[in-house]
Enzyme design. Sequence first.
Site, PDB file in Angstrom:
ATOM      1  N   ARG A  47       0.834  -1.203   0.000  1.00 21.88           N
ATOM      2  CA  ARG A  47       0.000   0.000   0.000  1.00 21.88           C
ATOM      3  C   ARG A  47       0.870   1.255   0.000  1.00 21.88           C
ATOM      4  O   ARG A  47       0.441   2.308  -0.461  1.00 21.88           O
ATOM      5  CB  ARG A  47      -0.896   0.015   1.238  1.00 21.88           C
ATOM      6  CG  ARG A  47      -1.968  -1.070   1.206  1.00 21.88           C
ATOM      7  CD  ARG A  47      -2.975  -0.849   2.343  1.00 21.88           C
ATOM      8  NE  ARG A  47      -4.083  -1.784   2.240  1.00 21.88           N
ATOM      9  CZ  ARG A  47      -4.182  -2.913   2.946  1.00 21.88           C
ATOM     10  NH1 ARG A  47      -3.249  -3.237   3.807  1.00 21.88           N
ATOM     11  NH2 ARG A  47      -5.222  -3.719   2.787  1.00 21.88           N
ATOM     12  N   LYS A 144       4.098 -18.351   7.477  1.00 24.94           N
ATOM     13  CA  LYS A 144       3.367 -18.685   8.685  1.00 24.94           C
ATOM     14  C   LYS A 144       2.877 -17.412   9.341  1.00 24.94           C
ATOM     15  O   LYS A 144       3.418 -16.354   9.034  1.00 24.94           O
ATOM     16  CB  LYS A 144       4.233 -19.496   9.641  1.00 24.94           C
ATOM     17  CG  LYS A 144       5.390 -18.712  10.250  1.00 24.94           C
ATOM     18  CD  LYS A 144       6.102 -19.554  11.245  1.00 24.94           C
ATOM     19  CE  LYS A 144       5.568 -19.355  12.652  1.00 24.94           C
ATOM     20  NZ  LYS A 144       6.247 -18.294  13.376  1.00 24.94           N
ATOM     21  N   HIS A 174      10.455 -22.027   7.818  1.00 26.44           N
ATOM     22  CA  HIS A 174      11.854 -21.724   7.470  1.00 26.44           C
ATOM     23  C   HIS A 174      12.842 -22.662   8.160  1.00 26.44           C
ATOM     24  O   HIS A 174      13.986 -22.767   7.748  1.00 26.44           O
ATOM     25  CB  HIS A 174      12.189 -20.252   7.702  1.00 26.44           C
ATOM     26  CG  HIS A 174      12.451 -19.890   9.132  1.00 26.44           C
ATOM     27  ND1 HIS A 174      11.457 -19.646  10.022  1.00 26.44           N
ATOM     28  CD2 HIS A 174      13.602 -19.749   9.822  1.00 26.44           C
ATOM     29  CE1 HIS A 174      11.975 -19.354  11.199  1.00 26.44           C
ATOM     30  NE2 HIS A 174      13.285 -19.413  11.104  1.00 26.44           N
ATOM     31  N   GLU A 212      15.944 -18.983  22.490  1.00 23.10           N
ATOM     32  CA  GLU A 212      16.345 -17.673  21.991  1.00 23.10           C
ATOM     33  C   GLU A 212      16.689 -16.788  23.175  1.00 23.10           C
ATOM     34  O   GLU A 212      16.038 -16.868  24.218  1.00 23.10           O
ATOM     35  CB  GLU A 212      15.193 -17.035  21.211  1.00 23.10           C
ATOM     36  CG  GLU A 212      14.844 -17.778  19.957  1.00 23.10           C
ATOM     37  CD  GLU A 212      13.677 -17.113  19.243  1.00 23.10           C
ATOM     38  OE1 GLU A 212      13.919 -16.228  18.418  1.00 23.10           O
ATOM     39  OE2 GLU A 212      12.538 -17.480  19.544  1.00 23.10           O
ATOM     40  N   ASP A 231       3.680 -20.250  17.871  1.00 25.20           N
ATOM     41  CA  ASP A 231       4.732 -19.559  17.121  1.00 25.20           C
ATOM     42  C   ASP A 231       5.896 -20.493  16.753  1.00 25.20           C
ATOM     43  O   ASP A 231       6.490 -20.366  15.693  1.00 25.20           O
ATOM     44  CB  ASP A 231       5.253 -18.392  17.981  1.00 25.20           C
ATOM     45  CG  ASP A 231       6.255 -17.524  17.254  1.00 25.20           C
ATOM     46  OD1 ASP A 231       5.926 -17.050  16.142  1.00 25.20           O
ATOM     47  OD2 ASP A 231       7.370 -17.314  17.779  1.00 25.20           O
ATOM     48  N   HIS A 236       7.857 -25.325  13.768  1.00 20.58           N
ATOM     49  CA  HIS A 236       9.290 -25.632  13.687  1.00 20.58           C
ATOM     50  C   HIS A 236       9.681 -26.879  14.504  1.00 20.58           C
ATOM     51  O   HIS A 236      10.357 -27.776  14.006  1.00 20.58           O
ATOM     52  CB  HIS A 236      10.119 -24.448  14.171  1.00 20.58           C
ATOM     53  CG  HIS A 236       9.778 -23.148  13.505  1.00 20.58           C
ATOM     54  ND1 HIS A 236       9.401 -23.062  12.186  1.00 20.58           N
ATOM     55  CD2 HIS A 236       9.763 -21.867  13.960  1.00 20.58           C
ATOM     56  CE1 HIS A 236       9.165 -21.796  11.874  1.00 20.58           C
ATOM     57  NE2 HIS A 236       9.379 -21.058  12.936  1.00 20.58           N
ATOM     58  N   LYS A 336      11.658 -17.770  24.762  1.00 19.77           N
ATOM     59  CA  LYS A 336      12.357 -16.499  24.547  1.00 19.77           C
ATOM     60  C   LYS A 336      12.992 -16.067  25.862  1.00 19.77           C
ATOM     61  O   LYS A 336      12.559 -16.467  26.931  1.00 19.77           O
ATOM     62  CB  LYS A 336      11.359 -15.445  24.066  1.00 19.77           C
ATOM     63  CG  LYS A 336      10.710 -15.848  22.744  1.00 19.77           C
ATOM     64  CD  LYS A 336      10.447 -14.662  21.857  1.00 19.77           C
ATOM     65  CE  LYS A 336       9.752 -15.068  20.571  1.00 19.77           C
ATOM     66  NZ  LYS A 336      10.666 -15.362  19.463  1.00 19.77           N
TER      67      LYS A 336
HETATM   68  C1  BG6 Z   1       9.847 -17.513  13.749  1.00 21.76           C
HETATM   69  C2  BG6 Z   1       9.108 -17.082  14.983  1.00 21.76           C
HETATM   70  O1  BG6 Z   1       9.068 -18.393  12.993  1.00 21.76           O
HETATM   71  O2  BG6 Z   1      11.044 -18.158  14.137  1.00 21.76           O
HETATM   72  C3  BG6 Z   1       9.966 -16.167  15.834  1.00 21.76           C
HETATM   73  O3  BG6 Z   1       7.923 -16.392  14.611  1.00 21.76           O
HETATM   74  C4  BG6 Z   1      11.281 -16.813  16.140  1.00 21.76           C
HETATM   75  O4  BG6 Z   1       9.310 -15.812  17.054  1.00 21.76           O
HETATM   76  C5  BG6 Z   1      11.936 -17.334  14.859  1.00 21.76           C
HETATM   77  O5  BG6 Z   1      12.123 -15.837  16.733  1.00 21.76           O
HETATM   78  C6  BG6 Z   1      13.167 -18.153  15.180  1.00 21.76           C
HETATM   79  O6  BG6 Z   1      13.824 -18.450  13.982  1.00 21.76           O
HETATM   80  P1  BG6 Z   1      15.388 -18.694  13.952  1.00 21.76           P
HETATM   81  O7  BG6 Z   1      15.684 -19.024  12.534  1.00 21.76           O
HETATM   82  O8  BG6 Z   1      16.034 -17.417  14.421  1.00 21.76           O
HETATM   83  O9  BG6 Z   1      15.649 -19.818  14.892  1.00 21.76           O
END
Ligand code: BG6
Length: 499
Positions: A47, A144, A174, A212, A231, A236, A336
């Site tokens: 946009r 996602k 990912h 993390e 999340d 993952h 986190k």
């Molecule tokens: C994302 C989450 O899919 O993956 C994030 O939404 C997270 O909250 C991230 O921080 C972690 O990815 P990576 O590649 O840094 O381990």
Amino acid sequence: MHKPSEHILIIFGASGDLTRRKLIPALTELQKLDLLPEKFAVLGIGRTDYDDASYRRMISKYLEDPGEMLSMLHYLSMDPEDKDSYVRLSDRLTEMTAVRQMVPNFIFYLATPPGLYATVPAYLSKAGLTREQDGIWRRIIVEKPFGTDYLSARDLNISLLGYLQEHQIYRIDHYLGKETVQNVLVTRFSNGIFEPLWNRNFVHHVEITSSESLGVGSRGGYYDHSGALRDMLQNHLLQLVGLVAMEPPTVISSDAIRNETLKVFQSLRPITGEDIKNHVIRGQYMASHVRGEAMPGYREEDGVPLDSRTETFVAMKLFIDNWRWGSVPFYIRTGKRLPTRVSEIVVHFNPSPHTLFCERETGAGKGNQLVIRIQPDEGILLKFGMKVQGAGFKVQDVNMDFHYEDLTNSYIPEAYQRLLLDCMQGDSTLYTRDDAVEAAWRFVDPILRAWEADPNVPLHGYPCGTWGPEVADQMIEGETYTWRYPCKNLADDGLYCEL
Ligand code: BG6
């Protein structure tokens, strides 16, 4: 590696964070590696009112060395919710393909808020942009979160499949794009020594951690509606479980591998009733000092309500009810504001059946461990007992340790690089399929429901810089075993408590 066929990549959400931080840098790398087709362009859609020149200027601020990328970038300012704008999009694509004298193959990347996942494909389809004919291909990549529970994920699948066929849909996770995640398959299925031991007869338990050190940062608004279970764990972490636990696929093909992942998800023992309290621990980080630095609690983050009960940590004990894994616990956790950023899979093998040597300095257990380090310091580590030199038979754990960085060609591509290239080549192996996404949601749904409905399911507070709530440690700890802690708790203060 062959170059993909010519196409245009259309990114919805072109001025957003994901595009700037991940997609364009990944494309830039692909361009430098000469892996993009001769006839290729990116059309950013959003946009925000840019033209090609101002869009390139904006993007250039995020690229250290853009190479030839900038000249490939184009921009169309349009509202993705306005059906009529798709005529302009179609005209622009016709013009771009005509100028380049190229086949109109398109990839549409939905780097938008999930609210648009149903709308954009519908309007693309109405504009005739998703139709494949005469060898022309049309693909769509969906970021996602893919749904927020089983029903919404199923609705989204139904809606997408109303406009596209499954082979056109690429659902991104990912983690599957990470080199070391793919290496789980290679480690297991290209070596004769691991697979015979990879089952309930020899494996004591499996541990998967994805921690993390950062908090939610500026994503509080999104995160508070999501939480760690949605999340990270539903996607993952379960994908990692799938790769560790799957049966050998018959061939390395997209469907063969995804069939095996699906079977693992379908074999996950549902966690229900009282087990939800005992086998799933949720936590939320609280303010503390980490190495002298003050860290805010989750409830103090921007966009997070002061009384939020969203979990920033989740640990789970799960079982896979099949012949290979019956009765082997899998412990998985993510959070986190933990002491460090690390993702790893640890396969704990059974201890030797007869203790001949009584003195053993233990690490996280008495058996051998195979540690697959996904990030950082990507590699594989095998821990085994060796004699301590000198008198007696004292045993110490030593490491057989492979680091990717020790390879002369140690270039590890970014996950998005690999995934984008795969989609360009029409390979969906590392993308998730509709049935697997739904099966994963089916597994986590009862937990989400119980957390929403039952205020007695505890939410534990943990100080920033620790490995999450202490009860999560107790879930796995006994006389012999603990989680593998890649580093110690770093909090200088703070209390564990129930929130
Ligand atoms: C994302 C989450 O899919 O993956 C994030 O939404 C997270 O909250 C991230 O921080 C972690 O990815 P990576 O590649 O840094 O381990």
